[in-house]
Design an enzyme around this catalytic site. Structure first.
Site, PDB file in Angstrom:
ATOM      1  N   HIS A 116      -9.900  -0.863  -2.230  1.00  0.00           N
ATOM      2  CA  HIS A 116     -10.442  -0.705  -0.811  1.00  0.00           C
ATOM      3  C   HIS A 116     -11.591   0.229  -0.882  1.00  0.00           C
ATOM      4  CE1 HIS A 116      -6.173  -1.103   1.660  1.00  0.00           C
ATOM      5  NE2 HIS A 116      -6.760  -2.024   1.018  1.00  0.00           N
ATOM      6  N   CYS A 158      -4.767  -7.464  -3.808  1.00  0.00           N
ATOM      7  CA  CYS A 158      -5.443  -7.153  -2.421  1.00  0.00           C
ATOM      8  C   CYS A 158      -6.183  -8.274  -2.226  1.00  0.00           C
ATOM      9  CB  CYS A 158      -5.976  -5.850  -2.503  1.00  0.00           C
ATOM     10  SG  CYS A 158      -6.466  -5.234  -0.996  1.00  0.00           S
ATOM     11  N   HIS A 159      -6.622  -8.401  -0.711  1.00  0.00           N
ATOM     12  CA  HIS A 159      -7.579  -9.588  -0.285  1.00  0.00           C
ATOM     13  C   HIS A 159      -8.689  -9.037   0.076  1.00  0.00           C
ATOM     14  CE1 HIS A 159      -4.211  -8.967   2.805  1.00  0.00           C
ATOM     15  NE2 HIS A 159      -5.276  -8.378   3.115  1.00  0.00           N
ATOM     16  N   TYR A 189     -11.948   6.618   4.549  1.00  0.00           N
ATOM     17  CA  TYR A 189     -12.083   7.149   3.133  1.00  0.00           C
ATOM     18  C   TYR A 189     -13.179   8.186   2.813  1.00  0.00           C
ATOM     19  CZ  TYR A 189      -9.150   2.896   2.805  1.00  0.00           C
ATOM     20  OH  TYR A 189      -8.247   2.019   2.987  1.00  0.00           O
ATOM     21  N   ASN A 224       0.702  -1.175  -0.080  1.00  0.00           N
ATOM     22  CA  ASN A 224       0.007  -0.269  -0.003  1.00  0.00           C
ATOM     23  C   ASN A 224       0.790   1.465  -0.020  1.00  0.00           C
ATOM     24  OD1 ASN A 224      -2.912  -1.252  -0.013  1.00  0.00           O
ATOM     25  ND2 ASN A 224      -2.261  -1.665   2.034  1.00  0.00           N
TER      26      ASN A 224
END
Length: 488
Positions: free
Chosen positions: A201, A170-171, A258, A149
């Site tokens: 994300h 990414c997971h 975010y 990241n």
């Protein structure tokens, strides 16, 4: 098959071990070489001992090398995997601590927000160094798999400026799908069909089916609200689901930072988070978790080494994308996943230059994205706010333009909800000065930033945050682990 995989930042011991065992679950990959590289000789030797033990215990011909010379590790590599954390926990602590002085309370701070943007400034020059080495000494056409990241910024820089074949991994999508399968009462996540699309994300389950039956918003909301655990841990995420109509892939804590709505007033933060684990919204939660994990590994290394003697079990192969991508590219066995790549029309209502996360299929011909996806307008609007910040942040990192960096931070949704422009300008000066050793592109801007800080009249406060927990000692971690094992 015989080829070389280089892992940069291999001192991320637990994650490197997971990638290693996943890849060796593919029968054709027994004869490959893993080249580990990291700045820390100490961490390198620990992970090499673990991987050597795995190889010996499973009687494999796999070769493992370790070196602090990155260029040596990359020489001849067909695949390069990055899981670096530039600046380590020392710089990361400043990503959380300094914004708190200006009222900006982050849970993770590694994607956008003030901490994520500065993290990107530290990473991008190093990412470009990786790319230069890949172009010059790796196998021609080598693929760069970025796990580090801030995902979108790192991948954006590697593709646009590094000129290397790059995919970001990414997971978050897999974890979100596991939650949905559980609340809907599925026996396995394999019963779930879904399309997730957006940006890393901030990816959204825009189409969802359980055993072929379409799942709508109302059913999903009811399922989450009825779940005894998720109803408490994912309050903010459920609220976003109710308002947006689709579920976000990202954890409660990550999603909270975010958006401009849930963490802007300290007395509101605790309403939306859960303190049962760091990932649900605690102030500086990931920093605490990372610190505890490092301390735990250092102390418990003999136990980690002993566990490496167990046979590799293909049934326990994880859902991390890397091993499945390599298997598809090398054997032709098709793999479907969600990947971070430049948009170029894949998502119709996001910009072409953005790094998006969306479905694709992998085979011998490469990663083939599913194009023509349109995400809901509210999701697109939320993604756009982050994309604009990411774009400015990448350009600032490349140019060393501190004014553009300040504008990027100013436009961050949570920063803008909390701080004034004057506060943002001072905060960025303070962060750049504190992290100057990792920000070579801003070397010429540091003296003036120091002068401005010396004359500043902007008030700050020393504040731990709205929901901070102390780093636990090894003894406390042991006691907690023992209690959990006894309960099971």
């Amino acid at each position: 098959m015989s080829f070389k995989i280089a892992i940069i930042g291999a001192g991320s011991v637990g994650f490197t071990k997971k990638l290693f065992t996943d890849i060796l679950c593919v029968p054709e990959f027994r004869d490959i070489e893993f080249a580990l590289t990291d700045m820390s000789e100490h961490n390198l030797q620990m992970i090499k001992q673990i991987l050597d033990t795995i190889v010996a215990s499973n009687k494999l011909p796999t070769k493992v090398t370790a070196t602090t010379n990155r260029r040596e590790a990359l020489t001849g590599a067909r695949y390069i995997i990055s899981c670096v954390r530039v600046g380590g926990l020392e710089a990361y602590a400043d990503d959380i601590r300094i914004p708190l002085k200006y009222g900006i309370d982050q849970c993770v701070g590694d994607t956008i927000c003030a901490g994520g943007i500065l993290y990107g400034q530290r990473n991008i020059p190093v990412i470009l160094d990786f790319c230069k080495d890949i172009r010059e000494v790796a196998e021609p056409g080598a693929k760069f798999l970025n796990y580090a990241n801030p995902m979108a910024m790192n991948t954006w820089a590697a593709i646009e400026y590094g000129k290397v074949d790059t995919v970001g991994l990414c997971h978050g999508v897999q974890h979100g799908a596991e939650q949905i399968a559980e609340v809907l009462g599925a026996k396995s996540v394999s019963e779930l069909d879904y399309i997730c699309s957006g940006i890393n994300h901030q990816t959204w389950f825009v189409d969802l089916k359980l055993n072929g039956r379409k799942i709508g918003k109302d059913e999903l909301v009811a399922a989450f609200e009825a779940h005894p655990v998720f109803s408490q841990q994912e309050k903010l995420r459920i609220d976003v689901l109710k308002r947006f109509g689709v579920y976000s892939t990202e954890s409660n804590g990550h999603l909270s930072e975010y958006l401009p709505w849930y963490r802007k007033r300290p007395d509101e933060i605790t309403k939306w988070i859960d303190m049962s684990d760091w990932i649900h919204g605690e102030t500086g939660g990931y920093l605490r978790h990372s610190t505890e994990t490092r301390n735990w590994f250092e102390t418990e290394f003999p136990q980690f080494l002993a566990s490496a003697e167990k046979p590799i079990d293909p049934a326990k192969r994880s859902n991390e994308h890397a091993s499945h991508i390599l298997e598809a590219l090398e054997t032709g066995r098709v793999y479907r996943g969600h990947f971070n790549l430049k948009n170029n029309g894949v998502i119709t209502n996001l910009p072409a230059d953005a790094i998006i996360e969306s479905p694709g299929f992998v085979d011998r011909f490469g990663i083939n994205m599913v194009s023509g996806i349109t995400i809901p307008e509210a999701c697109a609007a939320t993604c756009m706010a982050s994309i604009n910040v990411q774009r400015m942040s990448v350009h600032a990192a490349i140019s060393g333009d501190i004014d553009l960096l300040k504008l990027a931070v100013l436009h961050d949704p949570l920063v803008g909800a909390v701080a004034t422009p004057e506060e943002v300008w001072q905060m960025v000066d303070e962060m750049v000065v504190a992290q100057a050793r990792w920000l070579p592109q801003y070397a010429d801007a540091v003296p003036a930033a120091k002068e401005r800080l010396a004359k500043s009249t902007v008030k700050t406060r020393e504040w731990a945050g709205a929901a901070r927990r102390n780093v636990r000692s090894i003894d406390e971690l042991r006691a907690e682990k023992a209690a959990l094992e006894q309960a099971v």
